[in-house]
Design a protein around this motif. Structure first.
Motif, PDB file in Angstrom:
ATOM      1  N   ASP A  74       0.857  -1.036  -0.092  1.00 27.60           N
ATOM      2  CA  ASP A  74       0.133   0.103   0.020  1.00 27.60           C
ATOM      3  C   ASP A  74       0.891   1.301  -0.049  1.00 27.60           C
ATOM      4  O   ASP A  74       2.220   1.281   0.325  1.00 27.60           O
ATOM      5  CB  ASP A  74      -0.780  -0.114   1.185  1.00 27.60           C
ATOM      6  N   PRO A  75       0.408   2.318  -0.301  1.00 26.20           N
ATOM      7  CA  PRO A  75       1.063   3.583   0.058  1.00 26.20           C
ATOM      8  C   PRO A  75       1.494   3.642   1.401  1.00 26.20           C
ATOM      9  O   PRO A  75       0.961   3.439   2.213  1.00 26.20           O
ATOM     10  CB  PRO A  75       0.127   4.725  -0.354  1.00 26.20           C
ATOM     11  N   LEU A 106       9.998  -2.709   3.562  1.00 24.44           N
ATOM     12  CA  LEU A 106      10.285  -2.636   2.193  1.00 24.44           C
ATOM     13  C   LEU A 106       9.060  -2.328   1.592  1.00 24.44           C
ATOM     14  O   LEU A 106       7.930  -2.744   1.603  1.00 24.44           O
ATOM     15  CB  LEU A 106      10.674  -3.734   1.407  1.00 24.44           C
ATOM     16  N   GLU A 107       9.100  -0.974   0.817  1.00 24.18           N
ATOM     17  CA  GLU A 107       7.896  -0.291   0.074  1.00 24.18           C
ATOM     18  C   GLU A 107       7.888  -0.917  -1.176  1.00 24.18           C
ATOM     19  O   GLU A 107       8.941  -0.920  -1.945  1.00 24.18           O
ATOM     20  CB  GLU A 107       7.895   1.063   0.122  1.00 24.18           C
ATOM     21  N   ALA A 108       6.662  -1.441  -1.639  1.00 19.45           N
ATOM     22  CA  ALA A 108       6.578  -1.974  -3.016  1.00 19.45           C
ATOM     23  C   ALA A 108       5.135  -1.559  -3.821  1.00 19.45           C
ATOM     24  O   ALA A 108       4.499  -2.416  -4.127  1.00 19.45           O
ATOM     25  CB  ALA A 108       6.706  -3.378  -3.095  1.00 19.45           C
ATOM     26  N   ALA A 109       4.925  -0.155  -3.436  1.00 16.48           N
ATOM     27  CA  ALA A 109       3.557   0.013  -3.728  1.00 16.48           C
ATOM     28  C   ALA A 109       3.522   0.478  -5.395  1.00 16.48           C
ATOM     29  O   ALA A 109       2.273   0.342  -5.900  1.00 16.48           O
ATOM     30  CB  ALA A 109       3.068   1.499  -3.364  1.00 16.48           C
ATOM     31  N   THR A 110       4.369   0.610  -5.891  1.00 17.99           N
ATOM     32  CA  THR A 110       4.434   0.754  -7.367  1.00 17.99           C
ATOM     33  C   THR A 110       5.107  -0.214  -8.290  1.00 17.99           C
ATOM     34  O   THR A 110       5.769  -1.014  -7.726  1.00 17.99           O
ATOM     35  CB  THR A 110       5.180   2.102  -7.810  1.00 17.99           C
ATOM     36  N   VAL A 117      12.473  -4.197  -5.498  1.00 21.96           N
ATOM     37  CA  VAL A 117      12.367  -5.215  -4.332  1.00 21.96           C
ATOM     38  C   VAL A 117      13.097  -6.579  -4.640  1.00 21.96           C
ATOM     39  O   VAL A 117      13.661  -7.347  -4.050  1.00 21.96           O
ATOM     40  CB  VAL A 117      11.091  -5.293  -3.807  1.00 21.96           C
ATOM     41  N   VAL A 118      12.245  -6.962  -5.862  1.00 21.43           N
ATOM     42  CA  VAL A 118      12.594  -8.601  -6.477  1.00 21.43           C
ATOM     43  C   VAL A 118      14.010  -8.650  -6.676  1.00 21.43           C
ATOM     44  O   VAL A 118      14.613  -9.545  -6.293  1.00 21.43           O
ATOM     45  CB  VAL A 118      11.853  -8.971  -7.475  1.00 21.43           C
ATOM     46  N   GLU A 119      14.456  -7.563  -7.507  1.00 22.54           N
ATOM     47  CA  GLU A 119      16.092  -7.495  -7.697  1.00 22.54           C
ATOM     48  C   GLU A 119      16.889  -7.621  -6.227  1.00 22.54           C
ATOM     49  O   GLU A 119      17.724  -8.362  -6.260  1.00 22.54           O
ATOM     50  CB  GLU A 119      16.416  -6.410  -8.467  1.00 22.54           C
ATOM     51  N   HIS A 120      16.547  -6.899  -5.279  1.00 20.43           N
ATOM     52  CA  HIS A 120      17.339  -6.780  -3.800  1.00 20.43           C
ATOM     53  C   HIS A 120      17.083  -8.442  -3.289  1.00 20.43           C
ATOM     54  O   HIS A 120      18.009  -8.697  -2.789  1.00 20.43           O
ATOM     55  CB  HIS A 120      16.413  -5.621  -3.202  1.00 20.43           C
ATOM     56  N   GLU A 136      -2.331  -6.705  -2.597  1.00 17.31           N
ATOM     57  CA  GLU A 136      -1.739  -5.780  -3.755  1.00 17.31           C
ATOM     58  C   GLU A 136      -0.567  -6.333  -4.587  1.00 17.31           C
ATOM     59  O   GLU A 136       0.042  -6.904  -3.750  1.00 17.31           O
ATOM     60  CB  GLU A 136      -1.586  -4.257  -2.980  1.00 17.31           C
ATOM     61  N   GLY A 137      -0.332  -5.915  -5.806  1.00 16.36           N
ATOM     62  CA  GLY A 137       0.516  -6.480  -6.475  1.00 16.36           C
ATOM     63  C   GLY A 137       0.660  -7.967  -6.521  1.00 16.36           C
ATOM     64  O   GLY A 137       1.679  -8.573  -6.161  1.00 16.36           O
ATOM     65  N   GLY A 138      -0.518  -8.550  -7.009  1.00 15.78           N
ATOM     66  CA  GLY A 138      -0.310 -10.026  -7.254  1.00 15.78           C
ATOM     67  C   GLY A 138       0.818 -10.571  -7.829  1.00 15.78           C
ATOM     68  O   GLY A 138       1.251 -11.746  -7.513  1.00 15.78           O
TER      69      GLY A 138
END
Length: 337
Positions: A74-75, A106-110, A117-120, A136-138
């Motif tokens: 989420d934001p 870890l923020e992953a809203a966009t 995040v996946v790369e990290h 969110e972010g299926g």
């Protein structure tokens, strides 16, 4: 203490403790070969010398990063304004506090944030992931599956698509909502409206399903309004319902914050709670007991859910299979019904 400006080393700790450097390493790595007496001496020496563990070196030694990601899709402002997330994270962090594992938000809203995040994570930056907002972010969940990391979902996904792959911990929103609806029926309320959170959020759908389990056709689509989870949106939605002239004697709110905003709007319109209108919230945050009248609500054991999520992820790091844990909800009766 070592001299000012000089960083203490394992050798410094060993000299202060009167043991070999290998003994210090065993203690730092929680080896079962280190005795209680040696451990106590080393821990005292660490405190005396001001020694700080080099996490990169330790990661190489133990084969782990000793970091656990708390993934939030989420934001980010929601993390700091919604008490649901605060209580959940408190449970996670408290459970991890006594061990070596460092929780990292870890923020992953966009989409760009999710790619980063996946790369990290793909570089081995974390040992496991606790997904705070799995709805969110299926596509992100599918990527996490590909990485093969231990993952715990804090929430229920429709169809349970990751059962046996990820662990899950959640409270059953359907059962909790049914408790709220039954309380209104028992109070003799007949014309119920529902003010829910966003329509695309699984919690909204599940809670609505629970309300309808009890109320049936009385909870038709024309009796349901979707809005944000917060107090301002609850106030705005209730004001619009009043202006539209819709008849109702009870409100089922998708969150405590919505409920409190709705009560404020009712009071401004000259409606008494609970004399004219009963109101029931959801979550049982501290503000539910603090408002006037006290808010009847559905209690979610959020702190306990967070602690259980941490326990599940630690177990998976050690090789345990995925597990699904369902926590029980209960109705907390106060003066708003």
């Amino acid at each position: 203490m070592t001299s000012p400006g000089k960083r203490a080393t394992i050798a410094d700790v060993a000299r202060a403790a009167g043991v070999a450097p290998s003994t210090v390493s065993r203690v730092l790595n929680n080896s079962p070969k280190s005795s209680r007496k040696a451990r106590d001496r080393v821990m005292r020496a660490i405190k005396e010398t001001g020694f700080v563990v080099n996490r990169q070196g330790r990661a190489l030694a133990v084969g782990r990063s000793e970091a656990i990601a708390l993934l939030f899709t989420d934001p980010l402002e929601e993390l700091f304004t919604d008490p649901t997330y605060a209580r959940l994270c408190h449970g996670i962090v408290s459970r991890l506090a006594d061990g070596p594992n460092l929780p990292m938000i870890l923020e992953a809203a966009t989409r760009a944030e999710r790619e980063r995040v996946v790369e990290h994570m793909g570089r081995g930056a974390v040992d496991a992931v606790i997904v705070i907002t799995p709805y969110e972010g299926g596509e992100l969940l599918a990527r996490l599956r590909e990485l093969g990391l231990p993952v715990v979902l804090c929430g229920q996904l429709e169809g349970d698509p990751y059962r046996g792959v990820f662990s899950s911990v959640y409270s059953d929103d359907v059962d909790g909502a049914a408790l709220a609806a039954q309380a209104l029926v028992d109070a003799g309320r007949r014309e119920v409206i529902c003010v829910m959170g966003p329509a695309g959020n699984p919690a909204s759908a599940d809670r609505l399903r629970g309300y309808r389990r009890v109320l049936g056709e009385r909870m038709g689509a024309d009796r349901v309004v979707h809005t944000g989870w917060d107090q301002l949106n609850g106030h705005r939605a209730m004001r619009e319902l009043l202006e539209a002239g819709i008849r109702f004697d009870a409100v089922l709110a998708g969150s405590d914050r919505i409920a409190i905003g709705a009560i404020e709007a009712l009071r401004e319109a000259g409606r008494d709670v609970p004399g004219d209108v009963s109101v029931i919230g959801f979550d049982d945050h501290a503000l539910a007991a603090q408002c006037s009248p006290g808010l009847t609500t559905v209690h979610q054991p959020l702190r306990e859910e967070g602690a259980r999520a941490a326990e599940l992820v630690l177990a998976m790091i050690d090789g345990a299979p995925p597990e699904t844990v369902v926590m029980e909800m209960r109705l907390v009766e106060r003066a708003s019904v």
